[in-house]
Design an enzyme around this catalytic site. Structure first.
Site, short mmCIF file in Angstrom:
data_model
loop_
_atom_site.label_atom_id
_atom_site.label_comp_id
_atom_site.label_asym_id
_atom_site.label_seq_id
_atom_site.Cartn_x
_atom_site.Cartn_y
_atom_site.Cartn_z
N ASP A 57 -5.14 23.84 -2.89
CA ASP A 57 -3.82 23.57 -2.34
C ASP A 57 -3.28 24.70 -1.47
O ASP A 57 -2.06 24.92 -1.38
CB ASP A 57 -2.81 23.26 -3.48
CG ASP A 57 -3.24 22.09 -4.32
OD1 ASP A 57 -3.83 21.16 -3.75
OD2 ASP A 57 -2.99 22.12 -5.55
N LYS A 60 -5.25 23.76 3.30
CA LYS A 60 -6.48 23.52 4.08
C LYS A 60 -6.30 22.34 5.04
O LYS A 60 -6.74 22.38 6.17
CB LYS A 60 -7.67 23.23 3.14
CG LYS A 60 -7.99 24.37 2.19
CD LYS A 60 -9.08 24.00 1.22
CE LYS A 60 -8.69 22.95 0.20
NZ LYS A 60 -7.66 23.35 -0.77
N GLY A 84 -6.29 16.66 -2.50
CA GLY A 84 -5.12 16.09 -1.84
C GLY A 84 -4.76 17.01 -0.69
O GLY A 84 -4.28 18.11 -0.92
N HIS A 85 -5.07 16.58 0.53
CA HIS A 85 -4.84 17.43 1.70
C HIS A 85 -3.73 16.83 2.55
O HIS A 85 -3.84 15.69 3.00
CB HIS A 85 -6.13 17.56 2.53
CG HIS A 85 -7.24 18.24 1.77
ND1 HIS A 85 -8.50 18.42 2.28
CD2 HIS A 85 -7.27 18.80 0.54
CE1 HIS A 85 -9.25 19.05 1.40
NE2 HIS A 85 -8.53 19.28 0.32
N GLN A 268 -10.74 21.80 -2.90
CA GLN A 268 -10.49 22.76 -3.98
C GLN A 268 -10.46 24.18 -3.42
O GLN A 268 -10.06 24.36 -2.28
CB GLN A 268 -11.52 22.61 -5.12
CG GLN A 268 -11.37 21.33 -5.92
CD GLN A 268 -11.95 20.09 -5.24
OE1 GLN A 268 -13.12 20.06 -4.89
NE2 GLN A 268 -11.15 19.07 -5.07
N THR A 344 -2.16 15.07 -5.35
CA THR A 344 -2.96 14.01 -5.95
C THR A 344 -2.33 13.49 -7.24
O THR A 344 -2.21 12.30 -7.45
CB THR A 344 -4.40 14.52 -6.23
OG1 THR A 344 -4.98 14.84 -4.97
CG2 THR A 344 -5.26 13.48 -6.93
P1 GDP Z 1 -4.66 21.57 0.57
O1 GDP Z 1 -5.11 20.83 -0.63
O2 GDP Z 1 -5.22 22.95 0.65
O3 GDP Z 1 -4.85 20.81 1.84
O4 GDP Z 1 -3.09 21.77 0.41
P2 GDP Z 1 -2.02 20.64 -0.06
O5 GDP Z 1 -1.79 19.71 1.05
O6 GDP Z 1 -2.41 20.08 -1.39
O7 GDP Z 1 -0.78 21.55 -0.36
C1 GDP Z 1 -0.20 22.36 0.62
C2 GDP Z 1 1.27 21.93 0.77
O8 GDP Z 1 1.95 22.92 1.50
C3 GDP Z 1 1.42 20.65 1.57
O9 GDP Z 1 2.57 19.97 1.08
C4 GDP Z 1 1.66 21.14 2.99
O10 GDP Z 1 2.43 20.22 3.75
C5 GDP Z 1 2.45 22.40 2.72
N1 GDP Z 1 2.27 23.48 3.70
C6 GDP Z 1 1.16 23.88 4.37
N2 GDP Z 1 1.41 24.98 5.08
C7 GDP Z 1 2.70 25.29 4.86
C8 GDP Z 1 3.55 26.36 5.30
O11 GDP Z 1 3.16 27.26 6.03
N3 GDP Z 1 4.84 26.35 4.82
C9 GDP Z 1 5.31 25.39 3.99
N4 GDP Z 1 6.58 25.48 3.58
N5 GDP Z 1 4.54 24.37 3.56
C10 GDP Z 1 3.26 24.35 3.99
P1 IMO Z 2 -7.42 20.44 -3.08
O1 IMO Z 2 -8.62 20.06 -2.27
C1 IMO Z 2 -5.93 22.12 -6.82
C2 IMO Z 2 -8.30 21.34 -10.40
C3 IMO Z 2 -7.71 20.46 -11.49
C4 IMO Z 2 -8.35 21.07 -12.72
C5 IMO Z 2 -9.75 21.43 -12.23
C6 IMO Z 2 -10.83 20.42 -12.58
O2 IMO Z 2 -6.25 19.57 -2.85
O3 IMO Z 2 -7.14 21.88 -2.97
P2 IMO Z 2 -11.37 17.99 -11.64
O4 IMO Z 2 -10.55 16.75 -11.59
O5 IMO Z 2 -11.82 18.47 -10.30
O6 IMO Z 2 -12.51 17.91 -12.61
O7 IMO Z 2 -10.38 19.11 -12.24
O8 IMO Z 2 -9.65 21.55 -10.81
N1 IMO Z 2 -8.35 20.74 -9.07
C7 IMO Z 2 -7.55 21.11 -8.05
N2 IMO Z 2 -6.53 21.97 -8.02
N3 IMO Z 2 -6.32 21.50 -5.69
C8 IMO Z 2 -7.36 20.65 -5.70
O9 IMO Z 2 -7.89 20.09 -4.59
C9 IMO Z 2 -8.01 20.38 -6.94
N4 IMO Z 2 -9.03 19.60 -7.31
C10 IMO Z 2 -9.25 19.84 -8.61
O10 IMO Z 2 -6.31 20.57 -11.52
O11 IMO Z 2 -7.70 22.26 -13.07
MG MG Z 3 -4.30 19.82 -2.28
#
Ligand code: GDP
Ligand code: IMO
Ligand code: MG
Length: 481
Positions: A57, A60, A84-85, A268, A344
């Protein structure tokens, strides 16, 4: 042979032409670390792996979306719908679980590589949802025949195993990720290509369910699965996905050989990697750089660089050690301002200070050429910031990530303090315009993580970004001498 997508094969609504994008924002480089990169030909695009440096999270999705403007293909290489991206642009908010974050661009091939575990039900739901948002799925979207399938029993085992672990549970997403990878390694997995061969699929399903039903009923005391029901359900999925299932290994390699620009989108993060992470509190795949090779079939010598994505603070979802975790109002403040709730599962993310030990380790094990630092704006208004520079355990100071989980759980973080800034950085597109305290903070992170910063994100929207250097334009990185 599959042809590359043409503009005509995609819809207009949510898809952007690359030339519609705003230009990169120029800004002076931080230049604190001597650049590790050797720029051979700035105009030449390369292949780039994008990887989370912490526990997932990191943002990415946003970074891949920005870079995908210049990419011919975006390839997911591991994980599944546990990811969840999030991508936010002026057409809306898009959350990708299995679909690569390049799907919003016309003319970008999106590939689900062999290293991914695919839940067809979840993929179809995601495609339907995205189609509702105006995204088209044609020849621009392919799935490797070699990718493994998540079956309903994988999800049932995931949930039942977690429940039986009680307080030692991993806190998985419940998406069946671990059990599906376990089948793959045990050589009883079912692959996407098997969905195209009903006889082979049925035979494998029948064989697997003998053992799995015994486990489900005898050990976990949950309901068994009937072959016929699962078979019919998955043949329905096969009909829907058939045209997308290809030999993605050859397709991607042909693009590499044709010098196309390819982004490998990691899911991840480094510390959730099954080998390099905080085992057993990890996911079940190789989210670090090596996974990009095994998860696509593109040899390591054909990959040019690796970009690490890190938040300017830390978060973690699920169980497992987190040395800089803040359980006070400072932590809840970060959670609230950063909207730290899982894309997610919706679960609240644990929040804490930036940890240099964590990110420097990620630089080492992935061979990061550079970093994208995200969520700078979330620190706006913090009077004081802390950065963990090492761990104290039994009177000893450690600067490297311990492999021993017990030690990581017991260690005390050692902090360096920084003055915060009061002005808003939200949406800032120029490095020069950042408050001096923010620059000092970023310079320290760059120096201590031992990796140059290429990108700084100042908001969730596509344009809220400072691009110091385009990591895709950097070729043949050399190690710092
Ligand atoms: P990922 O799994 O690495 O793609 O990240 P996620 O999408 O799960 O979580 C990142 C969250 O931070 C999302 O809600 C993005 O919209 C938000 N985000 C990304 N970059 C920034 C930033 O620079 N500032 C803020 N406030 N939110 C951001
Ligand atoms: P993105 O791509 C954050 C965590 C789960 C749990 C562990 C194992 O959005 O960054 P799993 O279901 O994969 O067997 O769970 O990994 N986890 C994540 N945490 N971002 C993710 O993906 C994750 N995918 C799995 O919360 O601790
Ligand atoms: Mg994510």
């Amino acid at each position: 042979m599959l042809t590359l997508p043409s503009a005509a094969s995609q819809g207009k609504e949510a898809v952007l032409d690359k030339h519609q994008m705003a230009p990169y924002h120029d800004a002076p480089a931080l230049a604190i670390c001597p650049p590790r990169a050797l720029f051979l030909k700035a105009s030449q695009m390369g292949n780039l792996v994008v990887i989370g440096a912490q526990w997932g999270d990191e943002g990415k999705g946003k970074i891949v979306d920005i870079l995908a403007r210049d990419a011919d293909a975006v390839v997911r290489y591991q994980g599944g719908s546990n990811a969840g991206h999030t991508v936010i642009n002026d057409r809306g908010t898009f959350i990708f679980h299995l679909v690569p974050s390049g799907i919003l661009y016309r003319g970008t091939l999106c590939v689900i590589g062999n290293g991914v575990v695919v839940d067809p039900a979840s993929l179809i739901e995601e495609m339907d949802h995205l189609q509702g948002q105006g995204v088209k799925f044609g020849k621009n979207f392919v799935i490797s025949q070699r990718a493994h399938v998540i079956l309903p029993y994988h999800k049932a085992i995931d949930k039942a195993a977690e429940q039986s672990k009680g307080s030692r549970r991993i806190g998985t997403t419940g998406r069946g990720i671990g059990p599906s990878y376990a089948d793959k390694i045990s050589r009883i997995g079912i692959r996407m290509g098997d969905l195209l061969n009903p006889t082979a699929f049925r035979r494998k399903l029948e064989e697997n369910l003998v053992e799995i039903n015994w486990f489900l009923e005898q050990l976990y005391k949950v309901e068994r699965f009937e072959v016929e029901k699962v078979y019919q359900q998955y043949m329905g999925y096969a009909d829907r996905l058939r045209s997308h299932i290809v030999d993605a290994t050859m397709l991607v390699n042909r693009m590499v050989d044709a010098k196309k620009t390819i982004l490998f989108e990691g899911a991840q993060g480094t510390h959730l990697d099954v080998d390099m992470g905080t085992y057993p509190y990890v996911t079940s795949s190789s989210s670090t750089a090596g996974g990009a090779s095994t998860g696509t079939g593109v040899g390591p010598t054909k990959i040019d660089a690796v970009l690490g994505v890190a938040k300017v603070y830390s978060t973690r979802v699920g169980s497992g050690p987190f040395p800089t975790e803040l359980t006070d109002e400072v932590g809840s403040g970060l959670q609230e301002r950063g909207k730290e709730f899982g894309a997610t599962t919706g679960r609240p993310r644990r929040c804490g200070w930036f940890d240099v030990v964590v990110v420097r380790y990620a630089t080492i094990v992935n061979g990061f050429a550079s970093l994208a630092m995200t969520k700078l704006d979330v620190l706006d208004g913090c009077k004081e910031l802390k950065v963990c520079t090492g761990y104290r355990h039994d009177g000893q100071l450690y600067r490297d990530m311990p492999a021993d989980l017990q030690m990581l759980t017991e260690c005390e973080p050692v902090y360096k303090r920084f003055k915060g800034w009061s002005s808003s950085t939200t949406g800032t597109t120029s490095y020069r315009a950042l408050p001096s305290e923010a620059k000092r903070y970023l310079q320290y992170l760059e120096e201590s993580a031992d990796c140059p910063i290429d990108i700084i994100s100042t908001g969730s929207k596509r344009d809220a970004t400072i691009v110091l250097r385009n990591p895709l334009k950097t070729r043949s990185r050399t190690r710092k001498g």
